[in-house]
Scaffold this motif. Structure first.
Motif, short mmCIF file in Angstrom:
data_model
loop_
_atom_site.label_atom_id
_atom_site.label_comp_id
_atom_site.label_asym_id
_atom_site.label_seq_id
_atom_site.Cartn_x
_atom_site.Cartn_y
_atom_site.Cartn_z
N ASP A 54 57.43 34.33 0.80
CA ASP A 54 57.81 35.01 -0.43
C ASP A 54 56.80 36.07 -0.84
O ASP A 54 57.14 37.04 -1.51
CB ASP A 54 57.97 34.00 -1.57
N GLU A 55 55.56 35.88 -0.47
CA GLU A 55 54.52 36.86 -0.77
C GLU A 55 54.42 37.92 0.32
O GLU A 55 54.14 39.09 0.05
CB GLU A 55 53.16 36.16 -0.90
N LEU A 56 54.64 37.52 1.56
CA LEU A 56 54.47 38.42 2.69
C LEU A 56 55.58 39.45 2.82
O LEU A 56 55.31 40.63 3.04
CB LEU A 56 54.36 37.60 3.99
N LEU A 57 56.81 39.02 2.68
CA LEU A 57 57.94 39.91 2.93
C LEU A 57 57.92 41.18 2.07
O LEU A 57 58.11 42.28 2.61
CB LEU A 57 59.26 39.16 2.78
N PRO A 58 57.68 41.11 0.76
CA PRO A 58 57.63 42.36 -0.02
C PRO A 58 56.51 43.31 0.44
O PRO A 58 56.67 44.53 0.40
CB PRO A 58 57.38 41.89 -1.45
N LEU A 59 55.41 42.75 0.90
CA LEU A 59 54.33 43.59 1.40
C LEU A 59 54.70 44.27 2.71
O LEU A 59 54.35 45.43 2.95
CB LEU A 59 53.05 42.77 1.56
N VAL A 60 55.42 43.56 3.56
CA VAL A 60 55.88 44.17 4.82
C VAL A 60 56.92 45.24 4.52
O VAL A 60 56.89 46.33 5.11
CB VAL A 60 56.43 43.09 5.78
N ILE A 61 57.80 44.98 3.57
CA ILE A 61 58.79 46.00 3.16
C ILE A 61 58.07 47.25 2.66
O ILE A 61 58.41 48.37 3.05
CB ILE A 61 59.74 45.44 2.09
N TYR A 62 57.07 47.06 1.82
CA TYR A 62 56.31 48.20 1.30
C TYR A 62 55.61 48.95 2.43
O TYR A 62 55.56 50.18 2.43
CB TYR A 62 55.29 47.71 0.26
N THR A 63 55.10 48.23 3.40
CA THR A 63 54.44 48.87 4.55
C THR A 63 55.44 49.72 5.33
O THR A 63 55.11 50.85 5.74
CB THR A 63 53.80 47.80 5.45
N VAL A 64 56.64 49.21 5.54
CA VAL A 64 57.67 49.97 6.26
C VAL A 64 58.02 51.24 5.47
O VAL A 64 58.14 52.32 6.05
CB VAL A 64 58.93 49.11 6.49
N ILE A 65 58.14 51.12 4.16
CA ILE A 65 58.44 52.28 3.32
C ILE A 65 57.33 53.32 3.43
O ILE A 65 57.60 54.52 3.54
CB ILE A 65 58.66 51.86 1.86
N GLN A 66 56.09 52.87 3.40
CA GLN A 66 54.97 53.80 3.49
C GLN A 66 54.86 54.44 4.87
O GLN A 66 54.55 55.63 4.99
CB GLN A 66 53.65 53.08 3.15
N ALA A 67 55.09 53.68 5.93
CA ALA A 67 54.94 54.19 7.29
C ALA A 67 56.10 55.09 7.70
O ALA A 67 55.90 56.05 8.43
CB ALA A 67 54.80 53.03 8.27
N ARG A 68 57.30 54.74 7.24
CA ARG A 68 58.51 55.47 7.62
C ARG A 68 58.57 55.75 9.12
O ARG A 68 58.73 56.90 9.55
CB ARG A 68 58.61 56.78 6.86
N PRO A 69 58.45 54.71 9.93
CA PRO A 69 58.47 54.96 11.37
C PRO A 69 59.85 55.39 11.84
O PRO A 69 60.85 54.73 11.53
CB PRO A 69 58.09 53.60 11.97
#
Length: 142
Positions: A54-69
Protein backbone atom coordinates in the motif's frame (compact mmCIF):
# COMPACT_ATOMS: atom_id res chain seq x y z
CA UNK A 1 13.98 11.84 -3.53
CA UNK A 2 13.04 9.37 -6.24
CA UNK A 3 15.51 10.65 -8.84
CA UNK A 4 17.64 7.52 -8.49
CA UNK A 5 14.61 5.33 -9.16
CA UNK A 6 13.72 7.46 -12.18
CA UNK A 7 17.25 6.97 -13.54
CA UNK A 8 17.05 3.20 -13.10
CA UNK A 9 13.72 3.11 -14.92
CA UNK A 10 15.15 5.22 -17.74
CA UNK A 11 17.79 2.51 -18.30
CA UNK A 12 15.14 0.05 -19.41
CA UNK A 13 15.27 1.52 -22.93
CA UNK A 14 18.94 0.61 -23.30
CA UNK A 15 18.47 -2.93 -22.05
CA UNK A 16 18.40 -5.48 -24.84
CA UNK A 17 17.21 -8.74 -23.36
CA UNK A 18 14.31 -9.49 -21.01
CA UNK A 19 16.63 -10.27 -18.09
CA UNK A 20 18.39 -6.90 -18.40
CA UNK A 21 15.01 -5.17 -18.44
CA UNK A 22 13.96 -7.12 -15.34
CA UNK A 23 17.13 -6.04 -13.57
CA UNK A 24 16.34 -2.37 -14.41
CA UNK A 25 12.85 -2.83 -13.00
CA UNK A 26 14.14 -4.52 -9.84
CA UNK A 27 16.73 -1.77 -9.34
CA UNK A 28 13.98 0.83 -9.77
CA UNK A 29 11.76 -0.68 -7.10
CA UNK A 30 14.71 -1.13 -4.73
CA UNK A 31 15.66 2.52 -5.27
CA UNK A 32 12.07 3.53 -4.42
CA UNK A 33 12.27 1.48 -1.22
CA UNK A 34 15.65 3.00 -0.34
CA UNK A 35 14.41 6.53 -0.98
CA UNK A 36 11.39 5.95 1.22
CA UNK A 37 13.55 4.48 3.99
CA UNK A 38 15.91 7.46 3.95
CA UNK A 39 13.12 10.01 3.69
CA UNK A 40 12.75 12.51 6.49
CA UNK A 41 9.10 11.57 6.76
CA UNK A 42 9.81 7.86 7.21
CA UNK A 43 8.77 6.36 10.51
CA UNK A 44 11.82 6.26 12.78
CA UNK A 45 10.66 2.99 14.35
CA UNK A 46 10.42 1.24 11.00
CA UNK A 47 14.14 0.46 10.82
CA UNK A 48 15.04 -1.76 7.90
CA UNK A 49 11.52 -3.08 7.27
CA UNK A 50 10.35 -3.03 3.68
CA UNK A 51 7.46 -0.86 2.64
CA UNK A 52 4.05 -2.45 2.48
CA UNK A 53 2.45 -2.73 -0.95
CA UNK A 54 0.00 0.00 0.00
CA UNK A 55 2.94 2.32 0.56
CA UNK A 56 5.10 1.09 -2.32
CA UNK A 57 2.65 1.13 -5.20
CA UNK A 58 1.89 4.90 -5.16
CA UNK A 59 5.62 5.61 -5.10
CA UNK A 60 6.22 3.34 -8.08
CA UNK A 61 3.33 5.02 -9.92
CA UNK A 62 4.88 8.41 -9.20
CA UNK A 63 8.25 7.15 -10.44
CA UNK A 64 6.68 5.99 -13.71
CA UNK A 65 5.01 9.38 -14.13
CA UNK A 66 8.30 11.17 -13.52
CA UNK A 67 10.36 8.90 -15.78
CA UNK A 68 7.83 8.71 -18.62
CA UNK A 69 9.70 5.83 -20.24
CA UNK A 70 8.71 5.39 -23.87
CA UNK A 71 7.51 1.91 -24.84
CA UNK A 72 7.11 0.77 -21.24
CA UNK A 73 4.00 -1.27 -22.02
CA UNK A 74 5.86 -2.92 -24.91
CA UNK A 75 8.83 -3.61 -22.66
CA UNK A 76 6.58 -5.32 -20.12
CA UNK A 77 4.98 -7.42 -22.85
CA UNK A 78 8.43 -8.30 -24.19
CA UNK A 79 9.46 -9.55 -20.76
CA UNK A 80 6.24 -11.54 -20.39
CA UNK A 81 6.58 -13.20 -23.78
CA UNK A 82 10.30 -13.83 -23.97
CA UNK A 83 11.65 -14.34 -20.47
CA UNK A 84 11.48 -18.08 -20.03
CA UNK A 85 12.94 -18.57 -16.56
CA UNK A 86 10.35 -20.31 -14.45
CA UNK A 87 11.45 -18.90 -11.11
CA UNK A 88 11.64 -15.17 -11.89
CA UNK A 89 8.08 -14.57 -10.72
CA UNK A 90 9.01 -15.63 -7.18
CA UNK A 91 12.21 -13.57 -7.10
CA UNK A 92 12.98 -9.92 -6.39
CA UNK A 93 12.68 -9.29 -10.12
CA UNK A 94 9.24 -10.86 -10.22
CA UNK A 95 8.11 -8.77 -7.24
CA UNK A 96 9.37 -5.61 -8.94
CA UNK A 97 7.81 -6.61 -12.26
CA UNK A 98 4.43 -7.17 -10.61
CA UNK A 99 4.58 -3.74 -8.97
CA UNK A 100 5.53 -2.00 -12.19
CA UNK A 101 2.84 -3.89 -14.12
CA UNK A 102 0.24 -2.86 -11.53
CA UNK A 103 1.42 0.76 -11.75
CA UNK A 104 1.09 0.79 -15.53
CA UNK A 105 -2.34 -0.81 -15.37
CA UNK A 106 -3.46 1.82 -12.86
CA UNK A 107 -2.15 4.62 -15.06
CA UNK A 108 -4.06 3.17 -18.02
CA UNK A 109 -7.26 2.68 -16.04
CA UNK A 110 -10.49 4.57 -16.56
CA UNK A 111 -10.24 5.87 -13.01
CA UNK A 112 -6.95 7.60 -13.79
CA UNK A 113 -8.23 8.95 -17.10
CA UNK A 114 -11.28 10.40 -15.33
CA UNK A 115 -9.08 12.04 -12.71
CA UNK A 116 -6.78 13.51 -15.38
CA UNK A 117 -9.75 14.85 -17.36
CA UNK A 118 -11.16 16.46 -14.22
CA UNK A 119 -7.80 18.04 -13.38
CA UNK A 120 -7.46 19.34 -16.92
CA UNK A 121 -10.94 20.88 -16.89
CA UNK A 122 -10.29 22.59 -13.55
CA UNK A 123 -7.00 23.92 -14.90
CA UNK A 124 -8.70 25.22 -18.06
CA UNK A 125 -11.48 26.88 -16.04
CA UNK A 126 -9.07 28.70 -13.77
CA UNK A 127 -7.01 29.88 -16.74
CA UNK A 128 -9.90 31.11 -18.85
CA UNK A 129 -12.22 32.54 -16.24
CA UNK A 130 -11.04 32.58 -12.69
CA UNK A 131 -14.37 34.13 -11.64
CA UNK A 132 -16.53 31.24 -12.84
CA UNK A 133 -16.86 29.24 -9.65
CA UNK A 134 -19.15 26.66 -11.29
CA UNK A 135 -16.09 25.22 -13.00
CA UNK A 136 -14.48 24.58 -9.64
CA UNK A 137 -17.42 22.81 -8.07
CA UNK A 138 -16.38 19.45 -6.66
CA UNK A 139 -17.27 16.49 -8.79
CA UNK A 140 -18.54 13.20 -7.39
CA UNK A 141 -16.00 10.75 -6.05
CA UNK A 142 -14.38 8.52 -8.60
Amino acid sequence: DLSGAVQYLDRIQGACCPLEKLVCIADTVEAVQAAAASSNTADANRGTQKLTLDELLPLVIYTVIQARPPNLVSDLQYITLFHHAQDYKSSRQGFAYANLQASVEYLQSDRMKTWLAREESVHECTETSGKDMNCLAPSPCI
